[in-house]
Design an enzyme around this catalytic site. Structure first.
Site, short mmCIF file in Angstrom:
data_model
loop_
_atom_site.label_atom_id
_atom_site.label_comp_id
_atom_site.label_asym_id
_atom_site.label_seq_id
_atom_site.Cartn_x
_atom_site.Cartn_y
_atom_site.Cartn_z
N GLY A 267 0.80 -1.21 0.00
CA GLY A 267 0.00 0.00 0.00
C GLY A 267 0.84 1.26 0.00
O GLY A 267 2.05 1.25 -0.21
N VAL A 268 0.15 2.38 0.27
CA VAL A 268 0.74 3.71 0.16
C VAL A 268 1.21 4.20 1.53
O VAL A 268 0.58 3.90 2.54
CB VAL A 268 -0.29 4.70 -0.42
N GLY A 269 2.29 4.97 1.55
CA GLY A 269 2.69 5.65 2.77
C GLY A 269 4.03 5.19 3.30
O GLY A 269 4.62 4.20 2.85
N SER A 270 4.50 5.91 4.31
CA SER A 270 5.83 5.67 4.87
C SER A 270 5.94 4.31 5.54
O SER A 270 6.96 3.64 5.43
CB SER A 270 6.19 6.77 5.87
N GLU A 292 -0.57 -1.39 -7.07
CA GLU A 292 -1.10 -0.19 -7.71
C GLU A 292 -0.06 0.93 -7.73
O GLU A 292 0.08 1.66 -8.70
CB GLU A 292 -2.37 0.30 -7.01
N ASN A 382 -8.40 9.95 4.63
CA ASN A 382 -8.13 9.73 3.21
C ASN A 382 -9.07 8.65 2.73
O ASN A 382 -9.77 8.02 3.53
CB ASN A 382 -6.67 9.32 2.98
N GLY A 386 -7.06 1.55 -3.07
CA GLY A 386 -7.11 0.21 -3.66
C GLY A 386 -6.98 -0.90 -2.64
O GLY A 386 -6.96 -2.08 -3.02
#
Length: 502
Positions: A267-270, A292, A382, A386
């Site tokens: 997934g997204v992020g740090s 993604e 947020n 996905g």
């Protein structure tokens, strides 16, 4: 400056205009689609000009459609000018004016699973695409579009747009050409299987089909994507990564994961990036990714041979990533492909390829529900993005997160989620720095004990056990809850600034 490498047919030059002139194509109430995925490959000049025009008195509020979040030149500029009416299907919490607008009800936000939106555009569920604004690296002699580092829903937006504004960004590397696999699914009942059977397979072509005649305006841009370097791994994320690797190695020894390793999604992020970076310490080489978004860690893993091939809808062009790409573009062109969002996140492909999904929640509860989007059940942080596409369809579905936040005052593990994006039916494994909760095949009562014992922070374990025992004695049931105190952790934090009991 625009040249024949960027505009590859003489007639294209006649369509070049300023961003201010291009905004005249955008009127109040329009559905405006924008290219890009996360702050990657999104247009900038025209939306900045539109926000400026609205601040100067133009009456114009538009609905912004995209692949996922985009940069501040769209979300922040338009929201702060009062020029955005609706937002679909995702937004970034970092764009504070939009976040405020959504939570105050000034911007209507529709949160969608990202794999769903392209087909909803294709089916006309949300209306017509009045204008598409697309950032490109170049335009071919046929008028087709060479995209940058983000694909998102651009192919579907271009397919349906009445007017197309193309921003040619001269700071995006021309070497990005050829990295894309653009494939548009037919509509039912004519839809067949997607002809992708391995991470490396391609089903379409390198360009978004458009045509010179369909381009209404061309605007030159030289604004780079607003992407920062992600935080480097810390002790907590290293521990989470170590627990993840140990778990996956155990599953391979038991024969439940084949060798070589199945494709990974992150997934997204740090936190997600740091956990992924931890794979550098694993025994595996030549890993594959079907994801993604391809964040900073993927480039490092490709560089060291830990990742052999990566498929995504975009990569994040942070300063460190661009430095790596520009130093050796051929390496990444050979090892990466960028696809439309409804292909990168397609449930059919996620299941066929056996993707191991690794994502990050805001909170999860003792019975295995997870919240990815809302703070205290009310305020959007947020969108779901996905994560639902992968968590519902993955071969193995894993949530990784630190066990606390805000210097220990928030427990990521709570008695009941204040909002549920992912149900107990979708998630197989939870991992924090404290351990692994494998909840496959467990009933709610069993899940509660495993999650508390293995994932919760020691400061909160007794509180969570007390809640479970009280709920079990008071009302029992298949999933014991006490409705009066189920949200006591969140309530206590709002009242005192900590979820801990004094």
């Amino acid at each position: 400056m625009l040249n024949d490498e960027r505009l590859r047919h003489p007639s294209l030059y006649s369509k070049v205009m300023t961003a201010d002139q291009a905004t005249e194509l955008i009127q109040d109430g329009m559905n405006v689609g924008v290219s890009g995925f996360t702050p990657s490959g999104y247009p900038k000049m025209v939306t900045i000009a539109l926000a400026r025009a609205v601040k100067a008195g133009k009456k114009c509020r538009v609905n912004i459609w995209s692949g996922a979040s985009v940069g501040p030149e769209i979300e922040e500029e338009l929201a702060s000018a009062g020029a955005m009416s609706r937002r679909v299907p995702y937004y970034a919490a970092s764009n504070k004016s939009l976040r405020t607008g959504i939570n105050q009800g000034n911007v209507c936000y529709t949160d969608l699973h990202l794999s769903h939106f392209a087909q909803q555009i294709d089916y006309g569920f949300l209306g017509e695409v009045d204008v598409a604004i697309v950032e490109v690296v170049a335009i071919t002699p046929e008028g087709n579009l060479v995209l940058g580092p983000g694909v998102g829903n651009t192919p579907m937006l271009v397919k349906h747009a009445k007017k197309i504004i193309v921003e040619v960004n001269t700071v995006q590397p021309l070497e990005l050409e050829g990295m894309h696999d653009i494939f548009i699914l037919p509509k039912p009942p004519h839809r067949r299987e997607i002809p992708i059977y391995s991470v490396r397979d391609r089903a379409g072509g390198p360009y978004v089909v458009c045509g010179i005649d369909r381009i209404s305006a061309i605007v030159e841009s030289s604004i780079p994507d607003k992407v920062r370097n992600l935080e480097p791994p810390d002790e907590i994320s290293d521990m989470i990564a170590s627990n993840l690797i140990e778990f996956l190695e155990y599953e391979q020894r038991k024969g439940r994961i084949p060798s070589p390793m199945l494709p990974l999604q992150s997934g997204v992020g740090s936190i997600a990036n740091a956990v992924l970076a931890g794979l550098a310490k694993s025994k595996w080489d030549n890993l594959q990714m079907y994801s993604e978004i391809l964040q900073d860690a993927v480039f490092s893993l490709i560089e060291t041979g830990k990742v052999g091939y990566a498929s995504g809808s975009a990569f994040t062009p942070s300063p460190s990533v661009l430095k790596k790409f520009n130093a050796n573009p051929d390496l990444y062109r050979q090892r990466m492909v960028l696809r439309p969002l409804d292909i990168s996140n397609n449930p059919e492909l996620i299941r066929r390829l056996g993707v191991i999904a690794i994502n990050t929640p805001l909170e999860f509860d003792i019975y295995g529900q997870a919240n990815s989007t809302h703070i205290n059940g009310t305020h959007m942080m947020n969108g779901i993005g996905g994560s639902g596409d992968y968590m519902r369809n993955g071969f193995l579905t894993i949530f990784t997160t630190e066990s606390t936040a805000k210097e220990g005052n928030i427990s990521r593990v709570v008695p009941m989620c204040s909002h549920v994006d992912h149900t107990e039916h979708d998630i197989m494994v939870y991992i924090t720095e404290n351990g692994v909760a494998d909840v496959r095949g467990l009933c709610p009562r069993e899940r509660a004990k495993v999650i508390i014992d293995n994932c919760a922070h020691p400061d909160y374990r007794s509180l969570l056990r007390d809640y479970y025992n009280f709920a079990e004695k008071k009302g029992g049931g298949h999933t014991p809850h006490d409705i009066d105190t189920a949200l006591s952790f969140q309530s206590r934090y709002l009242q005192t600034g900590t979820m801990k009991q004094s």
